[in-house]
Design an enzyme around this catalytic site. Sequence first.
Site, PDB file in Angstrom:
ATOM      1  N   GLY A  46       0.836  -1.202   0.000  1.00 39.29           N
ATOM      2  CA  GLY A  46       0.000   0.000   0.000  1.00 39.29           C
ATOM      3  C   GLY A  46       0.864   1.242   0.000  1.00 39.29           C
ATOM      4  O   GLY A  46       2.104   1.169   0.045  1.00 39.29           O
ATOM      5  N   GLY A  48       0.812   5.621   1.286  1.00 40.51           N
ATOM      6  CA  GLY A  48       0.169   6.739   1.955  1.00 40.51           C
ATOM      7  C   GLY A  48       0.976   7.994   1.747  1.00 40.51           C
ATOM      8  O   GLY A  48       1.897   8.032   0.917  1.00 40.51           O
ATOM      9  N   GLY A  49       0.646   9.054   2.512  1.00 39.21           N
ATOM     10  CA  GLY A  49       1.368  10.309   2.379  1.00 39.21           C
ATOM     11  C   GLY A  49       2.832  10.180   2.762  1.00 39.21           C
ATOM     12  O   GLY A  49       3.673  10.956   2.326  1.00 39.21           O
ATOM     13  N   PHE A  50       3.166   9.156   3.579  1.00 40.11           N
ATOM     14  CA  PHE A  50       4.539   8.944   4.041  1.00 40.11           C
ATOM     15  C   PHE A  50       5.399   8.273   3.001  1.00 40.11           C
ATOM     16  O   PHE A  50       6.616   8.421   2.994  1.00 40.11           O
ATOM     17  CB  PHE A  50       4.519   8.073   5.300  1.00 40.11           C
ATOM     18  N   GLY A  51       4.811   7.438   2.130  1.00 40.91           N
ATOM     19  CA  GLY A  51       5.584   6.627   1.206  1.00 40.91           C
ATOM     20  C   GLY A  51       4.895   5.301   0.951  1.00 40.91           C
ATOM     21  O   GLY A  51       3.671   5.225   0.937  1.00 40.91           O
ATOM     22  N   VAL A  53       4.522   0.945   1.587  1.00 42.20           N
ATOM     23  CA  VAL A  53       4.732  -0.206   2.465  1.00 42.20           C
ATOM     24  C   VAL A  53       4.909  -1.448   1.601  1.00 42.20           C
ATOM     25  O   VAL A  53       4.125  -1.691   0.679  1.00 42.20           O
ATOM     26  CB  VAL A  53       3.545  -0.397   3.432  1.00 42.20           C
ATOM     27  N   LYS A  67       7.787  -0.126   6.041  1.00 40.16           N
ATOM     28  CA  LYS A  67       7.256   1.220   5.777  1.00 40.16           C
ATOM     29  C   LYS A  67       8.417   2.141   5.425  1.00 40.16           C
ATOM     30  O   LYS A  67       9.203   2.544   6.277  1.00 40.16           O
ATOM     31  CB  LYS A  67       6.518   1.732   7.017  1.00 40.16           C
ATOM     32  N   ASP A 164      -5.255   9.828  14.299  1.00 30.72           N
ATOM     33  CA  ASP A 164      -5.568   9.425  12.923  1.00 30.72           C
ATOM     34  C   ASP A 164      -6.181   8.032  12.902  1.00 30.72           C
ATOM     35  O   ASP A 164      -5.847   7.206  12.053  1.00 30.72           O
ATOM     36  CB  ASP A 164      -4.310   9.475  12.053  1.00 30.72           C
TER      37      ASP A 164
END
Length: 350
Positions: A46, A48-51, A53, A67, A164
Amino acid sequence: MVISMVVVVTSDTTSSEDIQSIDSLLLDVSALRVATDNFAEDKRLGEGGFGVVYKGILPDGQEIAVKRLSQNSRQGIGELKTELVLVAKLNHKNLVRLVGVCLEKHENILVYEYLPNRSLDIVLFDAQKNKELPWAMRYNIIEGIARGLQYLHEDSQMKIVHRDLKASNILLDSTYNPKISDFGLAKIYGGDRSHIITKRIAGTLGYMSPEYAMRGQYSIKSDVFSFGVLVLEIVTGRRSYGSYDYEKGTDLINAIWQHWIREKVVELIDPSLRNNSPIDQLLKCIHIGLLCVQENPADRPLMSAVNFMLSSNTVQLPSLSRPGFCTQEICANSTEVSSNELSITKLEPR
């Protein structure tokens, strides 16, 4: 695995001094490249805004979720270190377990246990996959999330506000037991303060409490609001946003409340649950969900009270007031929002 850490954390930030010794958690980036076939696309779980996984396998056969912070990540090294510090100090069966960390010059990576059933949103909001979630399993998920939150808010060494909590941050193990994940936005919450005010509004559309989205006030009751939204999603099988006509100010909470006061809320229960689930338990969960999204944070229960209500068949649930309804609109002067740069605002009573 023994975790040896000396941590000094403030309520608002985490610096490099917060992590004094993490030798037992350190993983070499070369080992993670081998584990993920050099971060191969087919290992992607997957994004997300972080990068991104990735799934990986360590030499001892242990499956892991890697992650990897991207260079353009909105999360940033500060949030990554916050997540490292908090998760490494937490230990609960309903929280995702940290396996290791890589903080090299050009790579910032957190490594977690791999959970084969991925995240709750992938299963819950898919018309076919959600049939894998009968009511008994969904009730177990609700109870597990509640236990994990009680640990964060009341039972751990530190009082922690997750900030969150949402369906995509609830991971499911092989038997669909839930584990709360993603602590990049979490904050230490202590002292006698009823709430903390921040200028940085960070959260996710559809789950943020009105007082936090509009005034930057957060507390453990902000997480309780998010939990209430999650409960309503689990019972109805509908997302808190995107399922209704928002131009008319209709969201999931609003729709459920209108059906509740007309005694027609059964109509919103997930169709796959209506004929083979205990209606009294379904209605109890809707009641608890609405209780958790009350407009006034003081009217929302502590998670220990929620767990008592979930486990008791005789407890009388508190009466309900009109919840803090939320609509989605772009906030022109908002600061930072983690993944969906939108705010939510309260609808005035009609």
